[in-house]
Design a protein around this motif. Structure first.
Motif, short mmCIF file in Angstrom:
data_model
loop_
_atom_site.label_atom_id
_atom_site.label_comp_id
_atom_site.label_asym_id
_atom_site.label_seq_id
_atom_site.Cartn_x
_atom_site.Cartn_y
_atom_site.Cartn_z
N ILE A 106 -4.41 6.94 8.22
CA ILE A 106 -4.02 6.39 9.53
C ILE A 106 -4.42 7.35 10.66
O ILE A 106 -4.67 6.93 11.78
CB ILE A 106 -2.51 6.09 9.53
CG1 ILE A 106 -2.14 5.21 10.73
CG2 ILE A 106 -1.68 7.36 9.53
CD1 ILE A 106 -0.79 4.57 10.62
N ASP A 107 -4.51 8.65 10.35
CA ASP A 107 -4.95 9.61 11.37
C ASP A 107 -6.47 9.57 11.55
O ASP A 107 -6.98 9.89 12.62
CB ASP A 107 -4.56 11.04 10.98
CG ASP A 107 -3.05 11.22 10.98
OD1 ASP A 107 -2.39 10.42 11.65
OD2 ASP A 107 -2.58 12.14 10.33
N GLN A 116 4.91 14.38 -4.50
CA GLN A 116 4.50 13.01 -4.77
C GLN A 116 3.27 12.95 -5.68
O GLN A 116 3.19 12.11 -6.58
CB GLN A 116 4.21 12.30 -3.44
CG GLN A 116 4.42 10.82 -3.53
CD GLN A 116 4.11 10.10 -2.22
OE1 GLN A 116 4.06 8.91 -2.22
NE2 GLN A 116 3.92 10.78 -1.12
N LEU A 165 -3.17 11.61 -0.61
CA LEU A 165 -3.76 12.13 0.63
C LEU A 165 -4.32 10.99 1.47
O LEU A 165 -4.13 10.95 2.69
CB LEU A 165 -4.85 13.16 0.32
CG LEU A 165 -4.35 14.51 -0.22
CD1 LEU A 165 -5.51 15.38 -0.66
CD2 LEU A 165 -3.52 15.22 0.85
N PHE A 197 6.23 20.13 4.39
CA PHE A 197 5.78 18.75 4.22
C PHE A 197 4.77 18.63 3.09
O PHE A 197 4.81 17.72 2.28
CB PHE A 197 5.16 18.24 5.53
CG PHE A 197 4.61 16.85 5.43
CD1 PHE A 197 5.45 15.75 5.46
CD2 PHE A 197 3.26 16.63 5.31
CE1 PHE A 197 4.95 14.47 5.36
CE2 PHE A 197 2.75 15.37 5.22
CZ PHE A 197 3.59 14.28 5.24
N PHE A 198 3.85 19.61 3.04
CA PHE A 198 2.82 19.57 2.00
C PHE A 198 3.40 19.91 0.63
O PHE A 198 2.90 19.46 -0.39
CB PHE A 198 1.68 20.52 2.34
CG PHE A 198 0.59 19.85 3.10
CD1 PHE A 198 -0.53 19.37 2.45
CD2 PHE A 198 0.70 19.66 4.46
CE1 PHE A 198 -1.53 18.72 3.14
CE2 PHE A 198 -0.29 19.01 5.17
CZ PHE A 198 -1.41 18.55 4.51
N PHE A 245 -6.68 1.22 8.72
CA PHE A 245 -6.66 2.34 7.77
C PHE A 245 -6.64 1.89 6.33
O PHE A 245 -7.17 2.57 5.46
CB PHE A 245 -5.51 3.30 8.08
CG PHE A 245 -4.14 2.74 7.83
CD1 PHE A 245 -3.54 1.91 8.74
CD2 PHE A 245 -3.48 3.04 6.65
CE1 PHE A 245 -2.29 1.40 8.51
CE2 PHE A 245 -2.23 2.51 6.41
CZ PHE A 245 -1.63 1.69 7.34
N ASN A 246 -6.05 0.72 6.07
CA ASN A 246 -6.04 0.25 4.69
C ASN A 246 -7.45 -0.11 4.21
O ASN A 246 -7.75 0.00 3.02
CB ASN A 246 -5.10 -0.94 4.53
CG ASN A 246 -3.67 -0.47 4.29
OD1 ASN A 246 -3.47 0.52 3.60
ND2 ASN A 246 -2.70 -1.17 4.85
N GLN A 302 6.48 16.40 0.31
CA GLN A 302 5.99 15.03 0.45
C GLN A 302 4.64 14.84 -0.24
O GLN A 302 4.42 13.84 -0.91
CB GLN A 302 5.87 14.69 1.93
CG GLN A 302 5.58 13.24 2.21
CD GLN A 302 6.80 12.38 2.00
OE1 GLN A 302 7.90 12.88 1.84
NE2 GLN A 302 6.61 11.08 1.97
N THR A 335 -1.53 8.92 3.03
CA THR A 335 -0.79 9.61 4.07
C THR A 335 -1.64 9.82 5.33
O THR A 335 -1.15 9.67 6.44
CB THR A 335 -0.30 10.98 3.57
OG1 THR A 335 0.32 10.79 2.29
CG2 THR A 335 0.71 11.59 4.51
N PHE A 336 -2.91 10.15 5.15
CA PHE A 336 -3.69 10.60 6.31
C PHE A 336 -4.75 9.63 6.79
O PHE A 336 -5.36 9.87 7.83
CB PHE A 336 -4.33 11.96 6.00
CG PHE A 336 -3.30 13.04 5.85
CD1 PHE A 336 -2.57 13.46 6.94
CD2 PHE A 336 -3.03 13.60 4.62
CE1 PHE A 336 -1.59 14.44 6.81
CE2 PHE A 336 -2.06 14.56 4.47
CZ PHE A 336 -1.34 14.99 5.57
#
Lengths: 415, 346
Positions: free
Chosen positions: B295-296, B49, B289, B41-42, B303-304, B45, B292-293
C-alpha cells in the motif's frame, strides 16, 4: 550450499534497508486513515476516503499551522485486518492521529488496540457499534459520528404510533452493527408497546433468504430489515417473489441509494418505508446542500450524493483539524492538550451541531425519513422529522440505559 | 518426480553435518540478532507473523512436498487450535472460557488440532491430486461457515477476544522481543524436526508412498496409516502455529480462518517452494512484507493488484517458487571455484 552466504548478505542488507525511519520532520503532523479499501465494503471504503479528502481540502492540507501528511491503511472489514493495518500505521509509519475504522467489529477491535497506544489519538471513521465507546471505553478513542442505536432514534415510536405497526419481525445481518441498530429500533418500539415475536440473523453476503422468509410469522404488521447493499436487494427481491406483503421498516443502510436506485418491482415495495440515520439525501438545509455540491464538484466518479460513510469520515476528520487548529498543532508527549480540545469541541457539520459526551461519543441530530416517489419517478428518502441532539443513551438515564445490557442476538427482547 | 532429496546409506549423518556448513549458522545468528537491530514493529508484526505463517506453510509443505498431498485445511487446523485455546483458556467475551492455565490449555489445544488433522487426513487420504485439494477445501469452507454461524461454542461472526499469552519468568510473552523469540524457537524446533523427520525411516516411507503407493503396499507398508500419521504430525506444527497466532492477534474470529486466508497459506507454500522446509518461511516473508507494504508502494487504490502481480511473477519465472529461483540463479552467480561438485543436491 556455501553460496547461501551470499544470499544471507543480500537478505541482511535488504532488511536493514527497509527498516523504518522513525524520525519526524518538524512542522508536519502524520495522520493515518483506515478504511475498508478491500473486501465486501470496498465501495463504501472508497467513499469514506472522499469524505477525508473533502475535509482536508477545506483546510488546505494544513491544521494549526502545521503541514499534514496522510497515510492510508486498508482493511477488509474483519477485526484482524483492521488491527493489523492500525498497527502498521501507528508502529511503522508513526502516525500521531488515526482516523478510522469503517465497520462495527473493526471499531471494537481498534478500541482495544488503542488502549495499548496511549500516545496516539484514535478518532472513529464510521464504525457504529455501541460498545466502542459505551462500555469499557479507551481514553484515547473519540467518536464524532453517532452509533447504530442513535441512528434509529425516533423510528420505533414513529412505526408504532404514526404507522400503527403493533407487531414487527426483525431480519438483520449477524454482527455488532446490526445488533446495535436493532437495539435502537426496539428500544423505542417496545417501549411504545410494540412486540417483536421473531428475529432472524443472517450472515453477511447471504444469498438465499427462503428459510428466513419462511420463518417470518404471518401475523406481523411489518418487517424491520437491517441489511446492507446487495444483501438488502436480495432479501427484498426474494421476499416479494415469495409473496410477502408486510410493509417494511428500514435500518440506516437498508433503503439507501443502492436499493432505491435499483430497477424492478422492488422499488414499488419500498415506497412508504420509514427509516432513520445520521444523514438524509433530501435534506434542505443550506449546510447539507453545500456539502453535496462540494462533494459532487470534487469527485466526478463519486456517488450521486455522499453516503453516510463519506459524511462520517468528513465529520471526524473535520473534528481533528479543528482541534489541531485550537492547540496550534501541539501533539507532543501524551497529546493531553489536543485531546482536551477534542473533548470540548462543538462544531457545525452539514447535519447540524456535534459535540461529545463524557465517553467521547457524539451527540448529534438524527434524520427520520420515509421513502417517497418524486415526480421524476425516482425514489428518495424524504425527511419526516429531525430528532435533535440524540445522545448515546437515547435520552435515558445512563444507569438505567446500561441496565438494558450488552447488545446482541438475544438482547433486547419483547416477544 | 522426486523433488525432495532422500538421504541414503550409512553416510547420512556425516553428510548432514557436511551439508550443514556455515550458512545455517549465519542464518541462525541473523535471526537471533534481528530483533535487536530493528524496531518493535518489525520484531512483532513482521517477524512474528512471518514465523507463524511460515510454520503453517511448513505443515502444508510436509504434506505436499514429502507426501504429495496438497491440503487446503492446514489453516483450519491452526484455527481449531486457536479456538481450542480460547475455549479452554481465558477470553474476555464471556462465552465458554474454562479458565484452564496456559500450560494445560495450550497443549490441549495443540493435541485437539492434531487429532482433528488426523481425522481430516483419514477422510482425504483415499483421494489424490486435485480431489485432495477439493475435499480439504470443502472441509475448510465448511468449518468457516460453521464457526460463523455457531454461537454456543464459537461465538459466531465476532469470535473470541481478549486471549492473552501468559506472563512467565517475569516476561509478558506478547511483548515484541519475548514473542519473537517464542515464535523463533517454535519455528526452529518445527523446522529441525521436519529436516530430521524427512531423513527418518518414517520420512523415507512417506516419500516412497508419495512416489509409488502401490509398490509400498506390495512390500507390506500400511499406506493409509503412513499418510494419516503425516497429517497428524503436520497438525502438531499447524496447531502450535495456531496457538501462537491467537496470542499474536489476541483474538480469533471466522475471518482469521476464511477461505481466502487458507488460500493465502497455499500461496505462501507455492511462492516459497515445496522442495525444502525453508521454502514456506521464505514465502511467508514475501507474503507478509507485500501485504504490509504494498500500500506504500502503489497507494490504496491498486495495491492488491501489485501483490497479485508479484506472486504471479514469482510463479511464472520459477514454478518451484523462490527456492527454485535460487537453484536456477546459483550456477550463474557462483565463481567456478565455489561451484558445488555434486549435481542436483541442495
Amino acid at each position: 550450499m556455501k553460496l547461501h552466504r551470499r544470499a544471507l548478505l543480500a537478505l541482511t542488507l535488504a532488511t536493514s534497508l527497509i527498516a523504518p525511519s522513525v524520525a519526524m520532520a518538524d512542522g508536519t503532523i502524520k495522520i493515518g486513515t483506515l478504511a475498508t479499501l478491500e473486501g465486501p465494503f470496498t465501495v463504501l471504503g472508497q467513499d469514506s476516503m472522499r469524505g477525508v479528502e473533502l475535509a482536508l481540502k477545506e483546510h488546505n492540507m494544513m491544521a494549526g499551522g502545521m503541514k499534514l501528511e496522510i497515510i492510508q491503511g486498508s482493511s477488509d472489514a474483519s477485526p484482524d485486518s483492521a488491527v493489523k493495518a492500525a498497527r502498521k500505521l501507528v508502529e511503522q509509519d508513526g502516525v500521531q492521529i488515526l482516523i478510522g475504522p469503517l465497520s462495527g467489529d473493526e471499531g471494537l477491535a481498534v478500541k482495544d488496540y488503542a488502549k495499548t497506544q496511549p500516545n496516539v489519538t484514535f478518532v472513529n471513521g464510521t464504525s457504529a457499534a455501541q460498545d466502542t465507546t459505551l462500555r469499557d471505553p479507551a481514553p484515547n478513542f473519540f467518536r464524532f459520528s453517532t452509533d447504530g442505536a442513535q441512528w434509529m432514534a425516533g423510528l420505533g415510536e414513529y412505526a408504532f404510533t404514526t404507522k400503527g405497526y403493533k407487531k414487527a419481525a426483525v431480519v438483520a445481518e449477524d454482527y455488532s452493527f446490526p445488533y446495535t441498530q436493532v437495539f435502537g429500533f426496539m428500544a423505542g418500539f417496545c417501549k411504545a408497546g410494540g412486540k417483536v415475536p421473531s428475529k432472524s440473523w443472517v450472515p453477511i453476503g447471504n444469498k438465499d433468504f427462503s428459510s428466513v422468509i419462511a420463518s417470518i410469522p404471518d401475523d406481523v404488521d411489518a418487517v424491520y430489515v437491517a441489511l446492507g447493499g446487495a444483501d438488502a436487494v436480495n432479501f427484498l427481491t426474494q421476499y416479494q417473489q415469495a409473496g410477502g406483503s408486510a410493509p417494511l421498516i428500514g435500518g440506516s443502510i437498508t433503503v439507501d441509494q443502492t436499493v432505491l436506485g435499483s430497477e424492478g418491482k422492488t422499488k414499488d415495495v419500498v415506497i412508504g418505508t420509514p427509516s432513520a440515520g445520521p444523514i438524509s439525501d433530501t435534506d434542505d438545509s443550506p449546510a447539507w446542500k453545500k456539502f453535496v455540491a462540494d462533494y459532487k464538484a470534487a469527485f466526478a466518479d463519486g456517488f450521486p450524493s455522499p453516503s453516510l460513510f463519506a459524511h462520517g469520515y468528513y465529520v471526524n476528520t473535520t473534528a481533528v483539524l479543528l482541534a489541531l487548529d485550537q492547540v496550534k498543532g501541539d501533539v507532543s508527549g501524551d497529546q493531553a492538550k489536543f485531546r482536551e480540545a477534542l473533548a470540548k469541541l462543538s462544531f457545525d457539520t452539514p447535519t447540524g451541531k456535534v459535540s461529545l459526551d463524557k465517553n467521547r461519543n457524539a451527540i448529534a441530530d438524527i434524520y427520520l425519513t420515509e421513502v417517497t416517489k418524486l415526480d421524476d419517478g425516482k425514489l428518495y428518502n424524504k425527511v419526516v422529522k429531525v430528532v435533535p441532539q440524540v445522545n448515546q443513551t437515547l435520552g435515558m438515564d445512563e444507569a438505567e440505559f446500561l441496565k438494558l445490557g450488552v447488545v446482541g442476538r438475544d438482547n433486547p427482547a419483547c416477544p | 518426480m522426486s523433488i525432495t532429496d532422500i538421504a541414503t546409506g550409512p553416510s547420512a549423518v556425516d553428510r548432514f553435518f557436511q551439508q550443514l556448513g556455515a550458512a545455517p549458522v549465519i542464518l541462525a545468528v541473523a535471526l537471533i540478532i534481528y530483533p535487536l537491530i530493528v524496531p518493535g514493529f518489525f520484531t512483532f508484526q513482521i517477524g512474528g507473523q512471518i514465523l507463524i505463517l511460515g510454520m503453517i506453510g511448513l505443515s502444508l509443505m510436509v504434506l505436499a512436498g514429502y507426501g504429495g498431498m496438497v491440503s487446503l485445511a492446514q489453516l483450519t487446523v491452526a484455527g481449531i487450535a486457536g479456538y481450542g485455546l480460547a475455549i479452554f483458556g481465558i477470553n474476555s467475551v464471556g462465552i465458554m472460557g474454562f479458565g484452564w492455565p496456559w500450560w494445560i490449555a495450550a497443549p490441549m489445544a495443540i493435541a485437539l488440532a492434531a487429532t482433528a488433522a488426523a481425522l481430516i487426513g483419514l477422510i482425504s487420504v483415499r483421494t489424490s491430486g486435485i480431489y485432495t485439494i477439493m475435499i480439504t477445501l470443502a472441509i475448510a469452507t465448511a468449518f468457516y461457515y460453521f464457526v460463523n454461524q455457531n454461537y454456543t461454542l464459537f461465538n459466531g461472526f465476532s469470535g473470541y477476544r481478549g486471549i492473552q499469552p501468559p506472563t512467565l519468568f517475569g516476561l509478558y510473552w506478547r511483548d515484541p522481543l519475548p514473542f519473537y523469540y517464542l515464535c523463533l524457537a517454535s519455528a526452529a524446533l518445527a523446522y529441525g524436526l521436519v529436516l530430521y523427520g524427512a531423513r527418518s525411516s518414517f520420512g523415507l516411507a512417506l516419500q516412497a508412498t508419495r512416489d509409488n503407493p502401490r509398490r509400498m503396499r506390495a512390500i507390506g507398508y500400511n499406506v493409509t496409516a503412513i499418510k494419516v500419521f503425516a497429517y497428524f504430525l503436520a497438525g502438531l506444527i499447524a496447531g502450535t502455529a495456531g496457538v501462537l497466532y491467537v496470542w499474536f492477534n489476541g483474538r480469533i474470529s471466522p475471518g482469521t480462518i476464511s477461505v481466502a486466508e487458507s488460500i493465502g497459506i497455499l500461496v505462501i507454500a507455492v511462492i516459497g517452494g515445496l522442495r525444502h522446509p525453508i521454502g514456506p518461511f521464505l514465502g511467508a516473508a514475501v507474503y507478509v512484507l507485500m501485504k504490509t507494504f504494498a500500500i506504500d508502494l502503489i497507494g490504496a487504490e491498486r495495491f492488491n493488484t501489485l501483490i497479485g502481480l508479484v506472486f504471479l511473477a514469482i510463479v511464472f519465472i520459477s514454478p518451484d517458487g523462490i527456492l527454485g529461483l535460487w537453484q536456477r540463479l546459483k550456477p550463474h552467480l557462483a565463481p567456478t571455484s565455489l561451484r558445488p561438485h555434486h549435481e542436483g543436491r541442495d
